[in-house]
Design a protein around this motif. Structure first.
Motif, short mmCIF file in Angstrom:
data_model
loop_
_atom_site.label_atom_id
_atom_site.label_comp_id
_atom_site.label_asym_id
_atom_site.label_seq_id
_atom_site.Cartn_x
_atom_site.Cartn_y
_atom_site.Cartn_z
N PHE A 1 0.82 -1.22 0.00
CA PHE A 1 0.00 0.00 0.00
C PHE A 1 0.85 1.26 0.00
O PHE A 1 0.42 2.31 -0.44
CB PHE A 1 -0.95 0.01 1.20
CG PHE A 1 -2.17 -0.82 0.98
CD1 PHE A 1 -3.24 -0.30 0.25
CD2 PHE A 1 -2.25 -2.11 1.45
CE1 PHE A 1 -4.37 -1.07 0.02
CE2 PHE A 1 -3.38 -2.88 1.23
CZ PHE A 1 -4.43 -2.36 0.50
N GLY A 2 2.07 1.15 0.51
CA GLY A 2 2.96 2.30 0.51
C GLY A 2 3.70 2.46 -0.80
O GLY A 2 4.52 3.36 -0.93
N ARG B 1 5.89 0.42 -1.99
CA ARG B 1 7.28 -0.03 -1.84
C ARG B 1 7.35 -1.53 -2.08
O ARG B 1 6.33 -2.22 -2.06
CB ARG B 1 7.77 0.27 -0.42
CG ARG B 1 7.82 1.74 -0.10
CD ARG B 1 8.29 1.98 1.31
NE ARG B 1 7.35 1.46 2.30
CZ ARG B 1 7.68 0.63 3.27
NH1 ARG B 1 8.91 0.19 3.38
NH2 ARG B 1 6.76 0.21 4.13
N VAL C 1 -1.61 -0.76 14.96
CA VAL C 1 -2.35 0.45 14.64
C VAL C 1 -3.83 0.07 14.64
O VAL C 1 -4.15 -1.02 14.17
CB VAL C 1 -1.94 0.95 13.23
CG1 VAL C 1 -2.78 2.14 12.80
CG2 VAL C 1 -0.45 1.29 13.20
N ASP D 1 1.92 1.71 17.55
CA ASP D 1 2.60 1.65 16.26
C ASP D 1 3.85 0.78 16.42
O ASP D 1 4.81 1.21 17.04
CB ASP D 1 2.96 3.06 15.81
CG ASP D 1 3.70 3.06 14.48
OD1 ASP D 1 3.81 1.98 13.88
OD2 ASP D 1 4.16 4.13 14.07
N GLU E 1 -3.70 -1.19 8.96
CA GLU E 1 -2.55 -0.34 9.29
C GLU E 1 -2.19 0.60 8.14
O GLU E 1 -1.66 1.68 8.36
CB GLU E 1 -1.34 -1.20 9.66
CG GLU E 1 -1.58 -1.98 10.92
CD GLU E 1 -0.31 -2.40 11.63
OE1 GLU E 1 0.78 -2.21 11.06
OE2 GLU E 1 -0.42 -2.92 12.74
N MET F 1 -5.21 3.65 7.88
CA MET F 1 -5.52 4.66 8.89
C MET F 1 -4.31 5.03 9.74
O MET F 1 -3.33 4.30 9.80
CB MET F 1 -6.66 4.18 9.79
CG MET F 1 -6.31 3.03 10.69
SD MET F 1 -7.76 2.40 11.55
CE MET F 1 -8.33 3.87 12.39
N ALA F 2 -4.43 6.20 10.36
CA ALA F 2 -3.38 6.63 11.27
C ALA F 2 -3.67 6.05 12.64
O ALA F 2 -4.77 5.56 12.91
CB ALA F 2 -3.34 8.15 11.34
N ARG F 3 -2.68 6.15 13.47
CA ARG F 3 -2.83 5.69 14.83
C ARG F 3 -3.69 6.69 15.62
O ARG F 3 -3.63 7.89 15.36
CB ARG F 3 -1.43 5.63 15.40
CG ARG F 3 -1.36 5.25 16.78
CD ARG F 3 0.08 5.36 17.19
NE ARG F 3 0.14 5.01 18.58
CZ ARG F 3 1.24 5.04 19.28
NH1 ARG F 3 2.35 5.40 18.72
NH2 ARG F 3 1.21 4.70 20.54
N GLY G 1 4.33 9.93 8.95
CA GLY G 1 5.02 8.77 9.52
C GLY G 1 4.83 8.69 11.03
O GLY G 1 4.64 7.61 11.58
N ALA H 1 1.73 7.17 12.06
CA ALA H 1 1.64 5.83 11.46
C ALA H 1 0.72 5.80 10.25
O ALA H 1 -0.02 4.85 10.04
CB ALA H 1 1.18 4.80 12.51
N PHE H 2 0.75 6.88 9.45
CA PHE H 2 0.00 6.87 8.20
C PHE H 2 1.02 6.65 7.09
O PHE H 2 1.66 7.57 6.61
CB PHE H 2 -0.75 8.19 8.02
CG PHE H 2 -1.77 8.14 6.92
CD1 PHE H 2 -2.91 7.37 7.06
CD2 PHE H 2 -1.59 8.85 5.75
CE1 PHE H 2 -3.86 7.32 6.05
CE2 PHE H 2 -2.53 8.79 4.73
CZ PHE H 2 -3.66 8.03 4.89
N LEU H 3 1.14 5.37 6.71
CA LEU H 3 2.33 4.97 5.97
C LEU H 3 2.38 5.42 4.53
O LEU H 3 3.43 5.72 3.99
CB LEU H 3 2.46 3.45 6.00
CG LEU H 3 2.61 2.93 7.42
CD1 LEU H 3 2.49 1.43 7.41
CD2 LEU H 3 3.93 3.36 7.97
N GLN H 4 1.19 5.47 3.89
CA GLN H 4 1.25 5.76 2.46
C GLN H 4 1.88 7.11 2.19
O GLN H 4 2.83 7.23 1.42
CB GLN H 4 -0.15 5.72 1.87
CG GLN H 4 -0.69 4.33 1.75
CD GLN H 4 -2.17 4.30 1.97
OE1 GLN H 4 -2.64 4.60 3.07
NE2 GLN H 4 -2.92 3.99 0.96
N ALA I 1 5.58 7.24 2.97
CA ALA I 1 6.45 6.62 1.97
C ALA I 1 6.52 7.47 0.70
O ALA I 1 7.60 7.70 0.16
CB ALA I 1 5.93 5.22 1.64
N PHE I 2 5.37 7.95 0.24
CA PHE I 2 5.35 8.72 -1.01
C PHE I 2 6.12 10.02 -0.84
O PHE I 2 6.92 10.40 -1.70
CB PHE I 2 3.92 9.02 -1.45
CG PHE I 2 3.23 7.83 -2.04
CD1 PHE I 2 3.80 7.14 -3.11
CD2 PHE I 2 2.03 7.37 -1.54
CE1 PHE I 2 3.18 6.04 -3.66
CE2 PHE I 2 1.40 6.26 -2.07
CZ PHE I 2 1.97 5.60 -3.13
#
Lengths: 310, 500
Positions: A34-35, A37, A197, A201, A277, A280-282, B252, B255-258, B261-262
């Motif tokens: 999803f990131g 990577r 999350v 985290d 995870e 959504m954010a934590r 980050g 913890a909002f990873l997308q 990372a972008f």
């Protein structure tokens, strides 16, 4: 209990022990996807554990020794809890009436050991982590006890095997709605208990925001490997609990099919955790209790529906 | 002799030292208090200068409405009644003054060193008294100077009641290199490099402010229109890359990873645009006195323009994800709030000030170089929380992308004459010059005083972080200790810029 069922259960236990770290790899892979990577290999955790096992353990000089106790007690309690669960939709040969209460408190013992170990190091970060862990787990415990009450009322059974295996079959006949509530409540508890999350985290390097990670800051080498392995086992325990309660596993004619489905479902939970995870954010700490109370409320609602919903 | 209380300069500006007012100290004190409290001026610099006729205190106040820098001075007393109690914006400056010269601002509420650079016995960073809470419910958390990530050293002391922060005290100075001492005797070959490394992430802005000083000190110097556009491009690319990095880091931390990372990747893409111009990602050697170190021809401009558009599209996508996720907004909103009153009192600058609704942007209030020809308006948000600081960055990204596009379009066309500018050759002797620049964090202020030979006798540098670190401490008051990382990221202040 037939021979085949004991074999299926035994193989399931073995698979759980071997494949537990793979769940973390799967979660990481989903998050990387999803990131945008490539992410680490799904086997990365095996490499990491192997690396840690070959290192030396370092112990804080302010410690009275409790800190060394936490990792083995944590893993042992998880192992005991796992061995009471009906794995592969087969009752545990070690199960007994009332083991569901033992199960809950086995998980509690693991946490107690970790918290005492954290306080033992005398670090302010670990103290904060321990305080947060106890705060959240007290609320999560309320939710999981409510879930257990529901399952017992549904199945009129008091052993884990009977409760979980019957629940899947029974509930879909008459109380599907309440079971959906229970599954959501269980998923929330799974996320909270495993420090994922939105509750915690697992990837943060920021001491001030950590819960579980803060408690293990002072562990190193094989001790840390045991802590990580214990955490992976705990995730497996919760995933197995959740999926066994939700899926009518007794319907599979061949016990080995049940085994395959069981393992597959555990990894479905891993994927779901990864998706959550990523999406959504934590939560901020002040909101975490609300989410856990929501889980309890859902379980309570399920009980209400079961009793009065007809 | 009746004289004007202030020497008014433009940005950048220079004037003979004879024109710098020398007021009796009491008058100087009243003047500063009146200007800061009643006329809304900002303290851009306040420092001691060892003049030939005796040590003087020099103040440079920014008048944002008139677009002027107001300079004044007074003989430095050994002790005086502190200004901080009546105008909190002097808080950090008076501590610095005391540390560097031993002058005592009497009644200062917290007269501790800020850099621990005196070399006096027992004065080391963090080895000092802290504000402390006593009682059973209170506990103290110390973070740093060695952190869990690869970041600069700084020490943070929290006095907590459970998860609630009562106060945060920030102790810096680990990065002190003696920058101002190194600059004395310049300009030399070394000076531009020292300037670019005061805060490495603001290289282009620092180089810009320094060039402003030199160009003000030599009346014949001038920058060609084409070079001015390349400078603007360098400054805006620096702002863009850093704002993207900050928003990604903020994502980050929750913890909002997308987006994390972008943004990490897209920040690199923008840094690479700078690298395509001058061969390094931080714009070192790009902005030079009298012009630029590297030319951008039509072909390169065209290529950059296309790359910029591709990157901008990716960026808007990544930011949309973040700013539309309710879970992210919930973390950012009402976290780490600084009120506009506090911001005005302590003299916040840059992104942090604009997030409190203050129209503080040197590009707008004191336009310099290419900004003079543009009509910009500062991106402001009123709420003063982490969300506001993130939103200001997002708004500025849009504006800066547009500015960079504008510059590139002009560079890709051929309207701009290629005539070279005139590099500054000499510095006027016995002159005071001041130059402000809006780095991505906020105002960079440089005040130079030259001696009889035209060499720097004193060069005062004020980094935006110098004004803003106390803002971070305020943002945490009565907040949650677990929110510290996102508050810290939302300010993202410089340690080395502060420590000099």
């Amino acid at each position: 209990m037939s021979d085949a069922s004991v074999w299926v259960w035994g193989v399931s236990l073995l698979l759980a022990l071997v494949l537990a770290p793979l769940q973390l790899g799967v979660i990481a892979k989903v998050k990387s996807f999803f990131g945008g990577r490539r992410g680490p290999s799904v086997l990365q955790w095996y490499h990491d554990l192997w690396k840690l096992l070959r290192k030396e353990s370092v112990c804080s000089s302010t410690s009275a020794g409790l800190v060394r106790l936490a990792p083995p007690v944590g893993v042992a309690s998880c192992l005991c809890a796992l061995s009471l669960l009906p794995l592969g939709f087969m009752d545990s040969p070690l199960g007994f009436t009332g083991d569901i209460i033992v199960f809950l408190y086995l998980l509690g013992i693991g946490r107690l050991a970790l918290v005492l170990g954290a306080l033992d190091t005398g670090s302010s970060f670990e103290g904060m982590g321990a305080s947060r862990e106890l705060h959240f787990s007290a609320l999560a415990e309320m939710a999981i006890v409510a879930v257990v009450v529901f399952l017992v009322m549904l199945t009129h059974d008091y052993s884990l095997g009977g409760v979980l295996n019957t629940a899947g079959t029974e509930a879909w006949r008459g109380s599907g709605t309440s079971l959906i509530l229970i599954v959501i409540a269980l998923l929330l508890v799974t996320l909270a208990e495993n420090c994922r999350v939105p509750f915690d985290d697992p990837e943060t390097h920021l001491e001030l925001t950590m819960v579980h990670e803060a408690m293990v800051l002072d562990h190193a080498g094989p001790d840390l490997a045991l802590i990580h392995y214990g955490a992976a086992l705990k995730l497996w325990v919760f995933a197995a609990f959740l999926t066994t309660a939700a899926v009518p596993g007794r319907l599979f004619a061949c016990p080995w099919t049940g085994l395959a489905v069981h393992v597959a479902l555990v990894f479905v939970v891993s994927v779901a955790v990864g998706v959550i995870e990523s999406a959504m954010a934590r939560y901020r700490f002040l909101k975490v209790p609300y989410l856990l109370l929501t889980a309890s409320a859902m379980a309570a609602m399920a009980i209400f529906l079961l009793e009065f919903g007809g | 002799m009746s004289q004007q209380p202030f020497l008014l300069l433009g940005n950048p500006g220079a004037a003979s030292l004879e024109r710098l007012p020398l007021l009796p100290f009491e008058e100087f004190r009243e003047l500063l208090l009146h200007a800061v409290r009643d006329r809304g001026m900002r303290v851009s610099a306040f420092f001691a200068w060892e003049a030939r006729g005796g040590r003087r205190l020099v103040a440079a106040l920014s008048d944002d409405t008139a677009g002027r820098v107001c300079l004044t001075s007074a003989p430095a007393p050994e002790r005086y009644a502190c200004l901080t109690r009546e105008a909190a914006a002097f808080h950090w400056f008076e501590r610095e003054l005391h540390e560097e010269t031993g002058i005592v601002p009497e009644g200062h509420p917290w007269l501790k060193p800020i850099r621990f650079c005196s070399g006096r016995d027992g004065e080391e960073p963090a080895v000092t008294d802290y504000f402390r809470l006593h009682g059973h419910a209170a506990h103290e958390v110390a973070v740093g100077p060695v952190h869990a990530g690869v970041i600069e050293p700084g020490h943070f002391r929290f006095q907590c009641l459970g998860e609630d922060v009562h106060t945060l005290e920030i102790s810096l100075g680990y990065q002190h290199r003696g920058v101002e001492r190194m600059l004395v005797g310049g300009p030399s070959k070394r000076t531009p490099f020292v300037m670019e490394t005061i805060a490495g992430d603001s290289s282009a802005a620092y180089a810009g402010a320094y060039c402003g000083l030199l160009e003000a000190l030599d009346e014949d110097a001038g920058v060609s229109p084409r070079d001015a556009q390349i400078r603007l491009l360098a400054w805006e690319l620096e702002r863009i890359a850093n704002h993207i990095g900050d928003l990604g880091a903020l994502a980050g931390d929750v913890a909002f990873l997308q987006t994390a990372a972008f943004c990490g990747r897209i920040r690199g893409d923008f840094l690479n645009l700078t690298a395509a111009i001058c061969g390094n990602r931080f714009g070192r050697g790009l902005v030079t006195p009298g012009g630029v170190g590297w030319k951008v021809d039509e072909m390169l401009a065209d290529r950059l323009l296309r790359a910029l558009d591709t990157n901008a599209a990716d960026l808007s996508h990544a930011l949309e994800l973040m700013f539309e996720a309710p879970s992210v907004l919930d973390r950012l909103e009402n976290t780490g709030t600084v009120t506009d009153g506090q911001a005005r009192d302590i003299g916040l600058v840059g992104v942090a000030a604009r997030a409190c609704g203050l129209r503080r942007d040197v590009r707008v209030t004191h336009p310099y170089g290419p900004y003079g020809a543009l009509s910009l308006s500062p991106a402001t948000v009123r709420t003063g929380d982490v969300f506001a600081r993130a939103t200001v960055r997002r708004l500025e990204l849009t504006a800066s992308l547009e500015l960079a596009r504008g510059a590139l379009r002009q560079l890709a066309g051929d309207e701009l004459s290629k005539a070279a500018g005139r590099a500054p050759r000499v510095c006027r002797p016995s002159t005071i010059a001041v130059s402000l620049a809006e780095a991505w964090r906020g105002e960079v202020c440089q005040v130079a005083i030259t001696d009889g030979q035209g060499r720097f006798e004193r060069l005062k540098v004020v980094d935006p972080s110098f004004h803003n670190w106390f803002g971070l401490a305020l943002a945490l008051r009565n907040g949650q200790i677990s929110d510290f990382p996102i508050c810290n990221k939302s300010f993202n202040l410089s340690y080395c810029g502060h420590d000099l």
